[in-house]
Design an enzyme around this catalytic site. Structure first.
Site, PDB file in Angstrom:
ATOM      1  N   CYS A 188       0.833  -1.223   0.048  1.00  0.00           N
ATOM      2  CA  CYS A 188       0.004   0.001   0.007  1.00  0.00           C
ATOM      3  C   CYS A 188       0.882   1.233   0.090  1.00  0.00           C
ATOM      4  CB  CYS A 188      -0.858   0.117   1.384  1.00  0.00           C
ATOM      5  SG  CYS A 188      -1.924  -1.451   1.109  1.00  0.00           S
ATOM      6  N   HIS A 228      -3.393   7.108   2.454  1.00  0.00           N
ATOM      7  CA  HIS A 228      -3.472   5.846   2.002  1.00  0.00           C
ATOM      8  C   HIS A 228      -5.100   5.332   2.429  1.00  0.00           C
ATOM      9  CE1 HIS A 228      -4.116   1.615   0.994  1.00  0.00           C
ATOM     10  NE2 HIS A 228      -3.770   1.211   2.104  1.00  0.00           N
ATOM     11  N   ASN A 244     -10.287  -0.092  -0.167  1.00  0.00           N
ATOM     12  CA  ASN A 244      -8.893  -0.268  -0.093  1.00  0.00           C
ATOM     13  C   ASN A 244      -8.146  -0.599  -1.563  1.00  0.00           C
ATOM     14  OD1 ASN A 244      -6.126  -0.351   0.242  1.00  0.00           O
ATOM     15  ND2 ASN A 244      -6.596  -1.191   2.539  1.00  0.00           N
TER      16      ASN A 244
END
Length: 335
Positions: free
Chosen positions: A116, A258, A288
């Site tokens: 990520c 993020h 996500n």
């Protein structure tokens, strides 16, 4: 005068299939309220069968090039960096194929895997190439098809992740231009590599000469540890970067973190002293998307950002890895 990487183009692409909480609630014997209260996510996009990470990356890359006014062709772009955890193949990298499909013949192209945090890592890599005079124009892409690595029996991960791609074009310019990148802060802690991982499929498992355990071919993470580490590392990384480049927190326009979990985003903003309304949130609609989450969030938020305002990016991912970046917002319209 040293050259600075300036963001001049922005694009994002989401696959058309929308997967609602209600759809997953039926599958996992849960509820929309349970998912939303723990993650902030209400829906996500999953790629249709046959659609790969490279396919999404090409779409986002095309849009970013269009936004920057770059006509694809040999020599148009010097460097293509693709951040992904879900490459089309273990070998070769996906970026060269993406570059070829975009018409960027001859450009240097490679993948970066920092889960990520991947987009921030890729962004610094491309910015460094521009600063060193090794590239004039770079295309940086974050793209993922997490739906291909999720365990269909694991409720905790299947409700979180989505597919998508986002991309930016960086061009050599002056540090006082809107869109200029002003600094980065990266870090890692490999002692916690097992907190976020896919246990099987790599040389570690294959070298053991044993069959992987059931489920080891899928993505897994320890949610509680991830939550605590993400808040700590993103906050510390952000604060360190702001201090080093001399940007007071009060001078920031927006925080683009993020998009992992709305509670993580709120906690990071609170620890940094940034008002909640200045923290960009779009995970409620896309979930996500790992390395793609920051550029997708930038594209979503572009209309509400002001040219010249100071923007802070920050991310946390497997490895463990984390990173932050600072830029002034450009006069750019996402394609």
């Amino acid at each position: 005068m040293p050259l600075t990487a300036v963001l001049t183009g922005l694009g994002a692409y989401l696959p058309p299939r929308r997967v609602s909480n209600e759809e997953l609630a039926d599958r996992f014997d849960t509820t929309d309220e349970w998912i939303t209260s723990r993650t902030g996510i209400r829906s996500r996009r999953w790629a249709d069968p046959g659609t790969s990470t490279g396919d999404l990356a090409v779409e986002a890359g095309h849009r970013a090039l269009k936004s920057a006014g770059v006509d694809p062709g040999p020599g148009a772009v010097d460097l293509v960096v693709l951040a992904t955890t879900t490459p089309d193949h273990l070998c070769p990298a996906t970026a060269p194929d993406v570059a070829a499909r975009l018409g960027l013949a001859g450009a240097a192209a490679f993948d970066i895997s920092a889960v990520c945090s991947g987009f921030v890592y890729a962004l610094e890599t491309a910015a460094n190439a521009i600063g060193a005079g090794r590239a004039r124009t770079a295309l940086v892409i974050g793209a993922e098809t997490y739906s291909t690595i999720l365990n269909p029996a694991d409720r905790t991960t299947s409700v979180i992740f989505g597919d998508g791609a986002g991309a930016v074009v960086l061009t050599a310019g002056d540090a006082d231009l809107p869109g200029a990148l002003h600094g980065f802060e990266l870090g890692s802690d490999g002692t916690q590599k097992d907190v976020i991982c896919i246990p099987a499929g790599g040389s570690r498992q294959r070298a053991a000469l044993t069959e992987p355990a059931p489920g080891d071919e899928y993505f897994a993470m320890e949610g509680r540890k991830v939550f605590l580490s993400a808040v700590q590392r993103m906050s510390e990384s952000s604060a360190s970067l702001l201090d080093r480049i001399g940007w007071p927190v009060e001078s920031l326009g927006h925080l683009v973190g993020h998009q992992a979990n709305v509670r993580i985003l709120r906690a990071v903003a609170e620890q940094l002293g940034i008002p909640a309304e200045r923290a960009v949130v779009n995970l409620d609609q896309v979930g996500n998307t790992s390395a793609a989450s920051i550029p997708i969030a930038l594209a979503d938020a572009a209309a509400s950002l002001t040219v010249g305002e100071r923007v802070l990016l920050t991310a946390f991912g497997g490895g463990l890895t984390w990173g932050s970046a600072a830029l002034t917002w450009p006069d750019v319209v996402p394609a």
